[in-house]
Design a protein around this motif. Structure first.
Motif, PDB file in Angstrom:
ATOM      1  N   UNK A 184       0.856  -1.315  -0.085  1.00  0.00           N
ATOM      2  CA  UNK A 184      -0.026  -0.032  -0.031  1.00  0.00           C
ATOM      3  C   UNK A 184       0.666   1.303  -0.080  1.00  0.00           C
ATOM      4  N   UNK A 185       0.265   2.215  -0.530  1.00  0.00           N
ATOM      5  CA  UNK A 185       0.977   3.629  -0.319  1.00  0.00           C
ATOM      6  C   UNK A 185       1.399   3.898   0.792  1.00  0.00           C
ATOM      7  N   UNK A 186       2.596   4.581   1.168  1.00  0.00           N
ATOM      8  CA  UNK A 186       3.028   4.871   2.514  1.00  0.00           C
ATOM      9  C   UNK A 186       4.074   3.871   2.805  1.00  0.00           C
ATOM     10  N   UNK A 187       4.168   2.782   2.306  1.00  0.00           N
ATOM     11  CA  UNK A 187       4.934   1.566   3.083  1.00  0.00           C
ATOM     12  C   UNK A 187       6.048   1.213   2.074  1.00  0.00           C
ATOM     13  N   UNK A 188       7.231   0.689   2.670  1.00  0.00           N
ATOM     14  CA  UNK A 188       8.285   0.409   1.640  1.00  0.00           C
ATOM     15  C   UNK A 188       9.172  -0.883   2.461  1.00  0.00           C
ATOM     16  N   UNK A 189       9.845  -1.462   1.615  1.00  0.00           N
ATOM     17  CA  UNK A 189      10.820  -2.594   2.362  1.00  0.00           C
ATOM     18  C   UNK A 189      11.966  -1.615   2.611  1.00  0.00           C
ATOM     19  N   UNK A 190      12.329  -2.010   4.027  1.00  0.00           N
ATOM     20  CA  UNK A 190      13.349  -1.336   4.391  1.00  0.00           C
ATOM     21  C   UNK A 190      14.800  -2.285   4.400  1.00  0.00           C
ATOM     22  N   UNK A 191      14.364  -3.575   4.340  1.00  0.00           N
ATOM     23  CA  UNK A 191      15.584  -4.436   4.489  1.00  0.00           C
ATOM     24  C   UNK A 191      14.945  -5.775   4.119  1.00  0.00           C
ATOM     25  N   UNK A 192      15.783  -6.548   3.427  1.00  0.00           N
ATOM     26  CA  UNK A 192      15.648  -8.133   3.268  1.00  0.00           C
ATOM     27  C   UNK A 192      16.640  -8.932   3.677  1.00  0.00           C
ATOM     28  N   UNK A 193      16.716  -9.816   4.637  1.00  0.00           N
ATOM     29  CA  UNK A 193      17.639 -10.659   5.223  1.00  0.00           C
ATOM     30  C   UNK A 193      17.306 -12.261   4.697  1.00  0.00           C
ATOM     31  N   UNK A 194      18.486 -12.762   3.990  1.00  0.00           N
ATOM     32  CA  UNK A 194      18.473 -14.074   3.567  1.00  0.00           C
ATOM     33  C   UNK A 194      18.610 -14.936   4.987  1.00  0.00           C
ATOM     34  N   UNK A 195      18.062 -15.742   5.469  1.00  0.00           N
ATOM     35  CA  UNK A 195      17.878 -16.448   6.610  1.00  0.00           C
ATOM     36  C   UNK A 195      18.699 -17.920   6.661  1.00  0.00           C
ATOM     37  N   UNK A 196      19.038 -18.434   7.470  1.00  0.00           N
ATOM     38  CA  UNK A 196      19.655 -19.793   7.552  1.00  0.00           C
ATOM     39  C   UNK A 196      18.903 -20.514   8.895  1.00  0.00           C
ATOM     40  N   UNK A 197      17.846 -21.406   8.394  1.00  0.00           N
ATOM     41  CA  UNK A 197      17.197 -21.906   9.564  1.00  0.00           C
ATOM     42  C   UNK A 197      17.673 -23.557   9.634  1.00  0.00           C
ATOM     43  N   UNK A 198      18.519 -23.769  10.746  1.00  0.00           N
ATOM     44  CA  UNK A 198      19.058 -25.086  10.963  1.00  0.00           C
ATOM     45  C   UNK A 198      17.866 -26.225  10.809  1.00  0.00           C
ATOM     46  N   UNK A 199      18.190 -27.313   9.821  1.00  0.00           N
ATOM     47  CA  UNK A 199      17.456 -28.286   9.640  1.00  0.00           C
ATOM     48  C   UNK A 199      16.293 -28.110   8.483  1.00  0.00           C
ATOM     49  N   UNK A 200      16.384 -26.895   7.889  1.00  0.00           N
ATOM     50  CA  UNK A 200      15.445 -26.778   6.861  1.00  0.00           C
ATOM     51  C   UNK A 200      16.317 -26.458   5.628  1.00  0.00           C
ATOM     52  N   UNK A 201      15.868 -27.063   4.413  1.00  0.00           N
ATOM     53  CA  UNK A 201      16.688 -26.810   3.148  1.00  0.00           C
ATOM     54  C   UNK A 201      16.128 -25.944   2.454  1.00  0.00           C
ATOM     55  N   UNK A 202      14.899 -25.548   2.845  1.00  0.00           N
ATOM     56  CA  UNK A 202      14.170 -24.357   2.042  1.00  0.00           C
ATOM     57  C   UNK A 202      14.836 -23.078   2.062  1.00  0.00           C
ATOM     58  N   UNK A 203      14.678 -22.071   1.173  1.00  0.00           N
ATOM     59  CA  UNK A 203      14.873 -20.972   1.021  1.00  0.00           C
ATOM     60  C   UNK A 203      14.002 -19.972   2.055  1.00  0.00           C
ATOM     61  N   UNK A 204      14.769 -19.284   2.920  1.00  0.00           N
ATOM     62  CA  UNK A 204      13.975 -18.389   3.989  1.00  0.00           C
ATOM     63  C   UNK A 204      14.414 -16.978   3.689  1.00  0.00           C
ATOM     64  N   UNK A 205      13.631 -15.812   3.796  1.00  0.00           N
ATOM     65  CA  UNK A 205      14.125 -14.641   4.039  1.00  0.00           C
ATOM     66  C   UNK A 205      13.130 -13.776   5.001  1.00  0.00           C
ATOM     67  N   UNK A 206      13.665 -12.899   5.667  1.00  0.00           N
ATOM     68  CA  UNK A 206      12.904 -12.011   6.702  1.00  0.00           C
ATOM     69  C   UNK A 206      12.870 -10.629   5.787  1.00  0.00           C
ATOM     70  N   UNK A 207      11.745 -10.259   5.655  1.00  0.00           N
ATOM     71  CA  UNK A 207      11.466  -8.910   4.915  1.00  0.00           C
ATOM     72  C   UNK A 207      10.948  -8.010   5.947  1.00  0.00           C
ATOM     73  N   UNK A 208      11.787  -6.843   5.956  1.00  0.00           N
ATOM     74  CA  UNK A 208      11.086  -5.859   6.842  1.00  0.00           C
ATOM     75  C   UNK A 208      10.562  -4.772   6.186  1.00  0.00           C
ATOM     76  N   UNK A 209       9.387  -4.393   6.864  1.00  0.00           N
ATOM     77  CA  UNK A 209       8.586  -3.232   5.853  1.00  0.00           C
ATOM     78  C   UNK A 209       8.453  -1.895   6.873  1.00  0.00           C
ATOM     79  N   UNK A 210       8.629  -0.931   6.530  1.00  0.00           N
ATOM     80  CA  UNK A 210       8.383   0.367   7.387  1.00  0.00           C
ATOM     81  C   UNK A 210       7.739   1.324   6.547  1.00  0.00           C
ATOM     82  N   UNK A 211       7.115   2.168   7.366  1.00  0.00           N
ATOM     83  CA  UNK A 211       6.584   3.594   6.769  1.00  0.00           C
ATOM     84  C   UNK A 211       7.667   4.329   5.781  1.00  0.00           C
ATOM     85  N   UNK A 212       6.827   4.785   4.642  1.00  0.00           N
ATOM     86  CA  UNK A 212       7.818   5.414   3.723  1.00  0.00           C
ATOM     87  C   UNK A 212       8.417   6.759   4.146  1.00  0.00           C
TER      88      UNK A 212
END
Length: 212
Positions: A184-212
């Motif tokens: 939505x208007x007024x929001x933007x992604x401020x960071x995206x972190x690639x995550x390593x989750x022990x025991x999980x082979x799947x790709x994981x990311x933490x997306x951080x969204x903040x007010x623009x």
């Protein structure tokens, strides 16, 4: 709660996962107590789609805890908390973090309240409410919503809960470019972190969204 009901391999997997995430090995005991309670309730109520406790270690406990480095000791709202993921594992790992679990389903709320009571989680509050009806504007430093499908939906329902400077922390698989484009208007992604989750082979990311 008898955590000795679990096989030694499950204990070992959790211990290794905590070490990989840089977390105190003493957290294993309360996390296993939570897992035992969840396992018992799952036999009667459909709290989580994953029913195998060993599978829950990676896909529920460690996946929830992987975001811990990105949380301070403020106030987190876990929206549509379900069985308490990620809110309860994070509250166990970070006693200085205040966690509010927001859930509208009565049976899940009963489980959450029982878990908070049995585990003695003084830093956790359970609120029985639909997310959009939760009247606490500007109260939270961060919100998360593991069960909700898209970033725009989370912000539509729960964006009002964030204080100025607050953030949405969203655990995702691949980076959700379509969802980011639809913010939505007024929001933007401020960071995206690639995550390593022990025991999980799947790709994981933490997306951080903040007010623009």
């Amino acid at each position: 709660m008898n955590t000795f009901q679990f096989p030694v391999e499950l204990h070992d997997e959790l211990d290794a996962g905590l070490a990989a995430l840089g977390l105190d090995p003493a957290l294993a005991m309360p996390l296993l107590a939570y897992l035992a309670l969840l396992d018992r309730w799952n036999r009667t109520y459909n709290l989580t789609a994953i029913r195998d406790p060993r599978e829950m270690v990676g896909k529920h406990l460690l996946d929830s805890l992987a975001m811990h480095p990105y949380l301070g000791d403020g106030h987190l709202a876990d929206l549509g908390a379900g069985a308490g993921l990620p809110g309860i594992p994070l509250a166990i790992a970070k006693p200085g973090l205040r966690v509010t679990l927001v859930e509208s389903n009565g049976k899940k709320v009963r489980f959450l309240r029982e878990a908070v009571r049995k585990l003695g989680l003084m830093n956790v509050t359970v609120v029985e409410s639909r997310i959009e009806a939760f009247d606490a504007p500007g109260r939270f430093d961060a919100i998360t919503a593991r069960a909700l499908a898209t970033l725009p939906l989370i912000l539509e329902l729960g964006g009002h809960l964030l204080r100025p400077g607050g953030v949405l922390l969203a655990m995702k698989g691949v980076v959700p470019d379509d969802e980011i484009a639809a913010l939505p208007a007024g929001w933007q992604v401020s960071a995206t972190h690639m995550m390593s989750v022990p025991g999980l082979d799947a790709e994981r990311h933490l997306v951080v969204v903040a007010a623009a």
